[in-house]
Design an enzyme around this catalytic site. Sequence first.
Site, PDB file in Angstrom:
ATOM      1  N   THR A  12      14.450  18.935 -34.246  1.00 45.84           N
ATOM      2  CA  THR A  12      15.867  18.531 -34.271  1.00 45.84           C
ATOM      3  C   THR A  12      16.738  19.434 -35.151  1.00 45.84           C
ATOM      4  O   THR A  12      17.962  19.317 -35.125  1.00 45.84           O
ATOM      5  CB  THR A  12      15.995  17.080 -34.804  1.00 45.84           C
ATOM      6  OG1 THR A  12      15.222  16.997 -36.012  1.00 45.84           O
ATOM      7  CG2 THR A  12      15.466  16.069 -33.791  1.00 45.84           C
ATOM      8  N   GLY A  13      16.120  20.316 -35.928  1.00 42.92           N
ATOM      9  CA  GLY A  13      16.882  21.107 -36.908  1.00 42.92           C
ATOM     10  C   GLY A  13      17.517  22.358 -36.330  1.00 42.92           C
ATOM     11  O   GLY A  13      17.481  22.606 -35.109  1.00 42.92           O
ATOM     12  N   VAL A  15      16.651  25.557 -36.703  1.00 39.09           N
ATOM     13  CA  VAL A  15      15.637  26.430 -36.092  1.00 39.09           C
ATOM     14  C   VAL A  15      14.991  25.723 -34.906  1.00 39.09           C
ATOM     15  O   VAL A  15      14.770  26.327 -33.844  1.00 39.09           O
ATOM     16  CB  VAL A  15      14.581  26.827 -37.150  1.00 39.09           C
ATOM     17  CG1 VAL A  15      13.414  27.563 -36.513  1.00 39.09           C
ATOM     18  CG2 VAL A  15      15.223  27.689 -38.230  1.00 39.09           C
ATOM     19  N   CYS A 155      14.867  34.879 -43.034  1.00 35.63           N
ATOM     20  CA  CYS A 155      15.769  35.463 -42.021  1.00 35.63           C
ATOM     21  C   CYS A 155      16.463  36.744 -42.496  1.00 35.63           C
ATOM     22  O   CYS A 155      16.605  37.702 -41.723  1.00 35.63           O
ATOM     23  CB  CYS A 155      16.796  34.425 -41.582  1.00 35.63           C
ATOM     24  SG  CYS A 155      17.448  33.426 -42.924  1.00 35.63           S
ATOM     25  N   HIS A 255      23.337  37.198 -39.897  1.00 36.84           N
ATOM     26  CA  HIS A 255      23.337  37.642 -41.294  1.00 36.84           C
ATOM     27  C   HIS A 255      23.660  39.140 -41.345  1.00 36.84           C
ATOM     28  O   HIS A 255      23.035  39.948 -40.637  1.00 36.84           O
ATOM     29  CB  HIS A 255      21.960  37.434 -41.923  1.00 36.84           C
ATOM     30  CG  HIS A 255      21.614  35.989 -42.218  1.00 36.84           C
ATOM     31  ND1 HIS A 255      22.469  34.936 -42.018  1.00 36.84           N
ATOM     32  CD2 HIS A 255      20.469  35.442 -42.728  1.00 36.84           C
ATOM     33  CE1 HIS A 255      21.879  33.810 -42.380  1.00 36.84           C
ATOM     34  NE2 HIS A 255      20.668  34.086 -42.811  1.00 36.84           N
TER      35      HIS A 255
HETATM   36  N1  LIG Z   1      18.093  28.208 -40.466  1.00 37.25           N
HETATM   37  C1  LIG Z   1      17.622  29.446 -40.563  1.00 37.25           C
HETATM   38  O1  LIG Z   1      18.315  30.439 -40.254  1.00 37.25           O
HETATM   39  C2  LIG Z   1      16.231  29.677 -41.030  1.00 37.25           C
HETATM   40  C3  LIG Z   1      15.398  28.633 -41.469  1.00 37.25           C
HETATM   41  N2  LIG Z   1      14.124  28.893 -41.860  1.00 37.25           N
HETATM   42  C4  LIG Z   1      13.204  27.846 -42.302  1.00 37.25           C
HETATM   43  O2  LIG Z   1      12.885  27.030 -41.157  1.00 37.25           O
HETATM   44  C5  LIG Z   1      12.700  25.683 -41.555  1.00 37.25           C
HETATM   45  C6  LIG Z   1      13.706  24.814 -40.838  1.00 37.25           C
HETATM   46  O3  LIG Z   1      15.016  25.174 -41.247  1.00 37.25           O
HETATM   47  P1  LIG Z   1      16.298  24.544 -40.607  1.00 37.25           P
HETATM   48  O4  LIG Z   1      16.082  24.389 -39.148  1.00 37.25           O
HETATM   49  O5  LIG Z   1      17.405  25.378 -41.087  1.00 37.25           O
HETATM   50  O6  LIG Z   1      16.313  23.073 -41.279  1.00 37.25           O
HETATM   51  P2  LIG Z   1      17.008  21.738 -40.794  1.00 37.25           P
HETATM   52  O7  LIG Z   1      17.317  21.004 -42.027  1.00 37.25           O
HETATM   53  O8  LIG Z   1      18.121  22.044 -39.847  1.00 37.25           O
HETATM   54  O9  LIG Z   1      15.835  20.968 -39.975  1.00 37.25           O
HETATM   55  C7  LIG Z   1      14.719  20.420 -40.618  1.00 37.25           C
HETATM   56  C8  LIG Z   1      13.770  19.757 -39.627  1.00 37.25           C
HETATM   57  O10 LIG Z   1      12.683  19.183 -40.361  1.00 37.25           O
HETATM   58  C9  LIG Z   1      12.555  17.810 -39.965  1.00 37.25           C
HETATM   59  N3  LIG Z   1      12.065  16.996 -41.087  1.00 37.25           N
HETATM   60  C10 LIG Z   1      12.720  16.687 -42.239  1.00 37.25           C
HETATM   61  N4  LIG Z   1      11.938  15.905 -43.014  1.00 37.25           N
HETATM   62  C11 LIG Z   1      10.775  15.717 -42.348  1.00 37.25           C
HETATM   63  C12 LIG Z   1       9.573  14.995 -42.622  1.00 37.25           C
HETATM   64  N5  LIG Z   1       9.431  14.281 -43.746  1.00 37.25           N
HETATM   65  N6  LIG Z   1       8.574  15.021 -41.710  1.00 37.25           N
HETATM   66  C13 LIG Z   1       8.724  15.717 -40.563  1.00 37.25           C
HETATM   67  N7  LIG Z   1       9.853  16.409 -40.227  1.00 37.25           N
HETATM   68  C14 LIG Z   1      10.853  16.403 -41.125  1.00 37.25           C
HETATM   69  C15 LIG Z   1      13.934  17.382 -39.550  1.00 37.25           C
HETATM   70  O11 LIG Z   1      13.850  16.237 -38.721  1.00 37.25           O
HETATM   71  P3  LIG Z   1      14.976  15.055 -38.728  1.00 37.25           P
HETATM   72  O12 LIG Z   1      16.114  15.552 -37.878  1.00 37.25           O
HETATM   73  O13 LIG Z   1      14.253  13.929 -38.107  1.00 37.25           O
HETATM   74  O14 LIG Z   1      15.357  14.839 -40.148  1.00 37.25           O
HETATM   75  C16 LIG Z   1      14.397  18.631 -38.810  1.00 37.25           C
HETATM   76  O15 LIG Z   1      13.851  18.629 -37.513  1.00 37.25           O
HETATM   77  C17 LIG Z   1      12.881  25.637 -43.074  1.00 37.25           C
HETATM   78  O16 LIG Z   1      11.618  25.702 -43.662  1.00 37.25           O
HETATM   79  C18 LIG Z   1      13.724  26.872 -43.347  1.00 37.25           C
HETATM   80  O17 LIG Z   1      13.548  27.299 -44.649  1.00 37.25           O
HETATM   81  C19 LIG Z   1      13.645  30.172 -41.789  1.00 37.25           C
HETATM   82  C20 LIG Z   1      14.411  31.207 -41.383  1.00 37.25           C
HETATM   83  C21 LIG Z   1      15.773  31.036 -40.986  1.00 37.25           C
HETATM   84  N1  LIG Z   2      17.569  30.775 -46.792  1.00 36.38           N
HETATM   85  C1  LIG Z   2      17.955  31.233 -45.467  1.00 36.38           C
HETATM   86  C2  LIG Z   2      17.299  30.392 -44.435  1.00 36.38           C
HETATM   87  C3  LIG Z   2      15.942  29.947 -44.830  1.00 36.38           C
HETATM   88  O1  LIG Z   2      15.660  28.797 -44.771  1.00 36.38           O
HETATM   89  O2  LIG Z   2      15.101  30.884 -45.253  1.00 36.38           O
HETATM   90  P1  LIG Z   2      13.579  30.639 -45.691  1.00 36.38           P
HETATM   91  O3  LIG Z   2      12.801  30.283 -44.465  1.00 36.38           O
HETATM   92  O4  LIG Z   2      13.126  31.891 -46.269  1.00 36.38           O
HETATM   93  O5  LIG Z   2      13.525  29.514 -46.663  1.00 36.38           O
HETATM   94  C4  LIG Z   2      19.453  31.167 -45.370  1.00 36.38           C
HETATM   95  O6  LIG Z   2      19.979  30.474 -46.175  1.00 36.38           O
HETATM   96  O7  LIG Z   2      20.099  31.771 -44.560  1.00 36.38           O
END
Ligand SMILES: NC(=O)C1=CN([C@@H]2O[C@H](COP(=O)(O)OP(=O)(O)OC[C@H]3O[C@@H](n4cnc5c(N)ncnc54)[C@H](OP(=O)(O)O)[C@@H]3O)[C@@H](O)[C@H]2O)C=CC1
Ligand SMILES: N[C@@H](CC(=O)OP(=O)(O)O)C(=O)O
Length: 363
Positions: A12-13, A15, A155, A255
């Site tokens: 749902t997030g 990514v 990223c 970025h």
């Molecule tokens: N955004 C970016 O550009 C980048 C992000 N990342 C990494 O990727 C990962 C995801 O980031 P991002 O998508 O931005 O984060 P979000 O906050 O948008 O999404 C987080 C996800 O984790 C789920 N979640 C939260 N708590 C729990 C739990 N207790 N058990 C299971 N699932 C859970 C959420 O579900 P729910 O909706 O149900 O809460 C949601 O699907 C992170 O580790 C981040 O550091 C890496 C590179 C780039």
């Molecule tokens: N920190 C990055 C996204 C991210 O979550 O990176 P990492 O997976 O290294 O925690 C940003 O803010 O754009």
Amino acid sequence: MGLRKAGVLGATGSVGQRFIQLLSNHPQFELAVLGASSRSAGKKYKDAVDWKQTSQMPAAAGEIVVSECTVEAFKDCDVVFSGLDADYAGPIEKAFREAGLAVISNAKNHRREKDVPLVVPTVNSEHLAIIEKRVKEAAAAGQKRPGFIVCISNCSTAGLVAPLRPLVDKFGPIELLTTATMQAISGAGFSPGLPGIDILDNLVPYISGEEEKIEWETKKILGEIADDGNSVRNLSDDEIRVSAQCNRVAVSDGHTECVSVKFKNGAPSVDAIKRCLRDYQCEATILKCPSAPKQAIHVLEEENRPQPRLDRDRDNGYGVSVGRIRKDSVLDIKMVILSHNTIIGAAGSGVLIAEILAAKNVI
Ligand SMILES: NC(=O)C1=CN([C@@H]2O[C@H](COP(=O)(O)OP(=O)(O)OC[C@H]3O[C@@H](n4cnc5c(N)ncnc54)[C@H](OP(=O)(O)O)[C@@H]3O)[C@@H](O)[C@H]2O)C=CC1
Ligand SMILES: N[C@@H](CC(=O)OP(=O)(O)O)C(=O)O
């Protein structure tokens, strides 16, 4: 081989939504299981997600009932992509690996483990040989495929290393490297996400942990596989010094980084640098992976490019743009790099890694 069953953790997030977008109608993978927190589990995906992509939510994905992130729910998946919140990703991904699942993760938790490849697929796909070796040894011993984790880099690091790799291959080591980033809001995630009041008409000159990640991860990605074939030898602090300064800006995706480098063996000409970057072909392109960019690096000549809104979607977000390549009066060369943070910087890299592993019969 038919379609491989794919699961998405953290579906749902920010990514996770990209994973759904990139895996819907994929020629090699079918979306089978979607997982998120217990807040979302039990609901149809379309009712659990706050969809923020500019393309419509794929209808079939919307009908999938979201699961808890348990091994039991994902046990039939050929590959599991993780976009889990890093506060929860560590033990969940570890349990999946121990249960024999193939995990490709965006979270930071396992990136520093020596036997976990940290891969930007257009840069250091050769590090996947660590996994290939393990899987082939198990097959030769008549055992089932072992579980494993492959990590995708931070990223900003993904965009940074994209042009560095061909430059190092051609001109020898880079000994000094500085980057100042301007990072998109989508990088801060969607739950809860960055409040508008913090970023509208503003810039935030701090992103927690980001500078340390860029400085450390660059050394692993540019490192090489150790002689035993089981781990990565990072570049040492003596071999390369990296300094990063990170800023959040009011851009939705993409970025941008202002980068300067100093080469150990003397400065190549600007023209030689451009030629080297234009000529670069990554392994995924050579393997004809479905999502591989035609051009891993786009060298831009316009004096005011790259720009996030105009250039982030080159090669569907898998291509990295490099512009303003010129002499630097302190180090050797400076340039501006732009990369799509949730495609080549996150979910897209995950999909491309899976395509490379599929091409090598690892998954
Ligand atoms: N955004 C970016 O550009 C980048 C992000 N990342 C990494 O990727 C990962 C995801 O980031 P991002 O998508 O931005 O984060 P979000 O906050 O948008 O999404 C987080 C996800 O984790 C789920 N979640 C939260 N708590 C729990 C739990 N207790 N058990 C299971 N699932 C859970 C959420 O579900 P729910 O909706 O149900 O809460 C949601 O699907 C992170 O580790 C981040 O550091 C890496 C590179 C780039
Ligand atoms: N920190 C990055 C996204 C991210 O979550 O990176 P990492 O997976 O290294 O925690 C940003 O803010 O754009």
